[in-house]
Design an enzyme around this catalytic site. Structure first.
Site, PDB file in Angstrom:
ATOM      1  N   SER A   6      40.397  27.755  52.759  1.00  0.00           N
ATOM      2  CA  SER A   6      40.627  28.733  51.681  1.00  0.00           C
ATOM      3  C   SER A   6      40.494  28.084  50.308  1.00  0.00           C
ATOM      4  O   SER A   6      40.514  28.773  49.296  1.00  0.00           O
ATOM      5  CB  SER A   6      42.009  29.373  51.835  1.00  0.00           C
ATOM      6  OG  SER A   6      43.018  28.377  51.927  1.00  0.00           O
ATOM      7  N   ASN A  17      53.641  27.913  54.982  1.00  0.00           N
ATOM      8  CA  ASN A  17      53.846  29.360  55.110  1.00  0.00           C
ATOM      9  C   ASN A  17      54.720  29.924  53.993  1.00  0.00           C
ATOM     10  O   ASN A  17      54.405  30.962  53.410  1.00  0.00           O
ATOM     11  CB  ASN A  17      54.451  29.693  56.473  1.00  0.00           C
ATOM     12  CG  ASN A  17      53.541  29.263  57.608  1.00  0.00           C
ATOM     13  OD1 ASN A  17      52.383  28.918  57.377  1.00  0.00           O
ATOM     14  ND2 ASN A  17      54.061  29.283  58.834  1.00  0.00           N
ATOM     15  N   THR A  57      38.588  73.382  32.368  1.00  0.00           N
ATOM     16  CA  THR A  57      38.990  73.482  33.770  1.00  0.00           C
ATOM     17  C   THR A  57      37.696  73.801  34.525  1.00  0.00           C
ATOM     18  O   THR A  57      36.835  74.527  33.991  1.00  0.00           O
ATOM     19  CB  THR A  57      40.033  74.606  34.017  1.00  0.00           C
ATOM     20  OG1 THR A  57      39.445  75.859  33.709  1.00  0.00           O
ATOM     21  CG2 THR A  57      41.289  74.402  33.172  1.00  0.00           C
ATOM     22  N   HIS A  58      37.537  73.232  35.692  1.00  0.00           N
ATOM     23  CA  HIS A  58      36.274  73.364  36.450  1.00  0.00           C
ATOM     24  C   HIS A  58      35.086  72.861  35.626  1.00  0.00           C
ATOM     25  O   HIS A  58      33.969  73.307  35.819  1.00  0.00           O
ATOM     26  CB  HIS A  58      36.022  74.809  36.879  1.00  0.00           C
ATOM     27  CG  HIS A  58      37.197  75.442  37.564  1.00  0.00           C
ATOM     28  ND1 HIS A  58      37.353  75.491  38.924  1.00  0.00           N
ATOM     29  CD2 HIS A  58      38.302  76.037  37.039  1.00  0.00           C
ATOM     30  CE1 HIS A  58      38.488  76.090  39.222  1.00  0.00           C
ATOM     31  NE2 HIS A  58      39.092  76.435  38.095  1.00  0.00           N
ATOM     32  N   SER A  93      17.933  50.328  27.164  1.00  0.00           N
ATOM     33  CA  SER A  93      17.108  50.348  28.370  1.00  0.00           C
ATOM     34  C   SER A  93      15.921  49.430  28.152  1.00  0.00           C
ATOM     35  O   SER A  93      15.437  49.273  27.036  1.00  0.00           O
ATOM     36  CB  SER A  93      16.627  51.779  28.622  1.00  0.00           C
ATOM     37  OG  SER A  93      15.393  51.774  29.307  1.00  0.00           O
ATOM     38  N   LYS A 141      17.172  54.725  24.413  1.00  0.00           N
ATOM     39  CA  LYS A 141      18.426  54.806  25.159  1.00  0.00           C
ATOM     40  C   LYS A 141      19.567  54.014  24.539  1.00  0.00           C
ATOM     41  O   LYS A 141      19.382  52.931  24.029  1.00  0.00           O
ATOM     42  CB  LYS A 141      18.224  54.301  26.603  1.00  0.00           C
ATOM     43  CG  LYS A 141      17.411  55.200  27.494  1.00  0.00           C
ATOM     44  CD  LYS A 141      18.003  56.583  27.716  1.00  0.00           C
ATOM     45  CE  LYS A 141      19.282  56.568  28.507  1.00  0.00           C
ATOM     46  NZ  LYS A 141      19.054  56.230  29.914  1.00  0.00           N
ATOM     47  N   GLN A 148      45.541  34.813  55.188  1.00  0.00           N
ATOM     48  CA  GLN A 148      44.709  34.092  54.229  1.00  0.00           C
ATOM     49  C   GLN A 148      43.741  35.040  53.506  1.00  0.00           C
ATOM     50  O   GLN A 148      43.261  34.748  52.433  1.00  0.00           O
ATOM     51  CB  GLN A 148      43.932  32.985  54.960  1.00  0.00           C
ATOM     52  CG  GLN A 148      43.066  32.119  54.074  1.00  0.00           C
ATOM     53  CD  GLN A 148      42.716  30.806  54.750  1.00  0.00           C
ATOM     54  OE1 GLN A 148      43.554  29.928  54.909  1.00  0.00           O
ATOM     55  NE2 GLN A 148      41.479  30.668  55.188  1.00  0.00           N
TER      56      GLN A 148
HETATM   57  N1  ARG Z   1      45.504  28.616  53.494  1.00  0.00           N
HETATM   58  C1  ARG Z   1      46.593  29.329  54.050  1.00  0.00           C
HETATM   59  C2  ARG Z   1      46.638  30.744  53.467  1.00  0.00           C
HETATM   60  O1  ARG Z   1      46.002  30.925  52.509  1.00  0.00           O
HETATM   61  C3  ARG Z   1      47.874  28.636  53.734  1.00  0.00           C
HETATM   62  C4  ARG Z   1      48.909  28.750  54.784  1.00  0.00           C
HETATM   63  C5  ARG Z   1      48.494  28.009  55.965  1.00  0.00           C
HETATM   64  N2  ARG Z   1      49.513  27.941  56.952  1.00  0.00           N
HETATM   65  C6  ARG Z   1      49.232  27.633  58.204  1.00  0.00           C
HETATM   66  N3  ARG Z   1      50.206  27.567  59.017  1.00  0.00           N
HETATM   67  N4  ARG Z   1      48.004  27.442  58.577  1.00  0.00           N
HETATM   68  O2  ARG Z   1      47.275  31.622  53.972  1.00  0.00           O
END
Ligand code: ARG
Length: 465
Positions: free
Chosen positions: A28, A115, A160-161, A281, A287, A326
């Site tokens: 990520s 987490n 309206t409409h 344009s 335009k 994620q």
């Molecule tokens: N990259 C993870 C996310 O964006 C972070 C948490 C990852 N936790 C795990 N137990 N893999 O949610």
């Protein structure tokens, strides 16, 4: 680098490093690096709490904090670098911290899991985003009130409409949008409040044997502490709240945008945009396009989509952290960016536009005054249904003979209904019509003054908040 150094931070029980394609899917960091400043703030709060509770020594706390501040400086200076093998922002920050302060960095993660860490980062981001969007929206609301005040005497048809219905003041129209934005601010405030609960201390999901104190980290971050560790790592309601607030705001902006697209068309001809806020344009030299307002309308789609994305992501998830979570970040980032981009152009675009008051008033006359005649009759004791029918017949005769209501002679008025012989002629004008409104909240100049006063007071209160 030795094999050991290349292995992920969770690599202890693994016989090999991740396959490249899996690493790309799993990472990520390409998008969550944006959370780095929040991640570091959370880590500083966590390090201080660890020191406070004697889990690490005072010296270690000071080292951790010094190192984290050094990483933050790199982030803010655009000098922070990452690789795919960092996996996510939490790991990248920790890796860099270790490079700067050495092995004491390995103690930072005591009593914490990615987490609760990722949940905290997102809470901090959402809280900040709610503030930034609210501030940008306030600037739009100030511009709306200014433009409403500067154009107090302009009248246009209310529709309206999408058919001309009755004359209204342009300032009344702007104040209607102001009301919608006031409600948006409330939704943003609700998202902010929901985001102001710190999940830190939940650890993986069930808490930790270390003598940590979630209330300490929460206080440090200006938040409330979690009350259930499992809920704390599982829930993304605060993110939904922000996405919902952004989606509804996006719908409001889209409706406003659509009006301006109409108003600036040759067919309406009510308003002109400043050149600085329109584009041309590549083929048609004449335009001048209202792109910003079209984009305002267009972005509403992705704002609704982003809310749907997260709702559906969450739908089937059991409690606890699931990797699906994620997927929560990109829709949030996208919505925040889209809303802020639109809000940034709107105040000046509103201020620099010009109005064709004559053209608006012209469109607000004619048959848009018919209700005025029916209301006049009803006020004189004619049952409203009967009045409606009499005026309806008059409109039809006018349509057949190609005359407007303003041109109708006294004889024709009297023929439509005897009481109409007494009609004050000024009622048969857009200005006379709006001035004739009596109900509170109406489009009469007096009522609009009251609304403007209220809006100014609200802006004062909201600006101070
Ligand atoms: N990259 C993870 C996310 O964006 C972070 C948490 C990852 N936790 C795990 N137990 N893999 O949610």
């Amino acid at each position: 680098m030795s094999e050991k150094d290349k292995s992920p931070l969770w690599g202890g029980r693994f016989g090999t490093t991740p396959a490249e394609a899996f690493e790309r899917l799993n990472a990520s960091i390409p998008f969550d690096v944006r959370l780095a400043p929040y991640d570091i703030r959370g880590s500083i709060a966590h390090a201080r709490m660890l020191g406070e509770r004697g889990i690490v020594s005072r010296e270690e706390t000071a080292e951790l904090e010094r190192g984290l501040r050094a990483v933050l400086e790199e982030v803010e200076g655009g000098r922070f670098s990452w690789t795919l093998s960092d996996e996510d922002v939490h790991t990248a920050v920790e890796r860099r911290l270790r490079e700067i302060i050495g092995d004491v960095a390995l103690k930072l993660h005591t009593g914490r899991s990615r987490n609760d860490q990722v949940a905290l980062d997102l809470h901090l981001f959402v809280r900040d985003a709610a503030d930034r969007i609210s501030e940008a929206l306030l600037a739009v609301m100030r511009a709306l009130v200014e433009v409403a005040e500067a154009n107090r005497d302009l009248v246009l048809p209310g529709y309206t409409h999408l058919q001309r219905a009755q004359p209204i003041l342009l300032s009344h129209h702007f104040l209607a949008h102001f009301g919608a934005f006031e409600r948006d601010l409330k939704r943003l405030e609700a998202a902010r409040e929901a985001a102001s609960v710190s999940p830190l201390g939940a650890a993986a999901l069930g808490g930790t044997p270390h003598p940590i104190e979630p209330a300490l980290t929460a206080k440090e971050l200006g938040m409330e502490p979690l009350s259930n560790s499992l809920d704390a790592v599982s829930e993304r309601d605060f993110a939904l709240d922000l996405l919902y607030a952004a989606a509804v705001l996006g719908i409001h902006l889209s409706r406003l945008g659509e009006e301006w697209v109409l108003w600036t068309s040759a067919e309406f001809g009510f308003a002109r945009l400043d050149d600085a806020y329109s584009s041309g344009s590549s083929i048609m030299p004449q335009k001048k396009n209202p792109d910003a307002y079209e984009l305002m309308r267009g972005k509403a789609g992705r704002l609704v989509g982003n809310l749907t994305t997260l709702l559906v992501t969450l739908k089937g998830l059991p409690l606890g952290y699931q990797k699906d979570l994620q997927e929560d970040k990109e829709p949030i980032f996208d919505s925040v960016d889209a809303v802020l981009a639109v809000l940034a152009v709107l105040p000046e675009m509103l201020r620099t536009a010009t109005f064709d008051g004559e053209r608006m008033a012209g469109a607000a006359g004619g048959f848009a005054l018919a209700t005025e005649l029916a209301d006049f009759l009803a006020a004189r004791g004619v049952p409203f249904r009967e009045a409606h029918r009499a005026v309806g017949r008059l409109v039809r005769r006018c349509e057949e003979s190609g005359t407007t209501l303003e041109e109708v002679s006294e004889e024709e008025l009297a023929a439509a209904h005897p009481e109409l012989a007494e009609l004050p002629r000024e009622l048969l004008s857009p200005g006379g019509s709006v001035a004739n409104k009596r109900s509170s909240g109406s489009t009469s100049p007096g009522s609009v003054e009251v609304q403007l006063e209220r809006a100014r007071t609200r802006l004062g209160e909201l600006g101070e908040a």
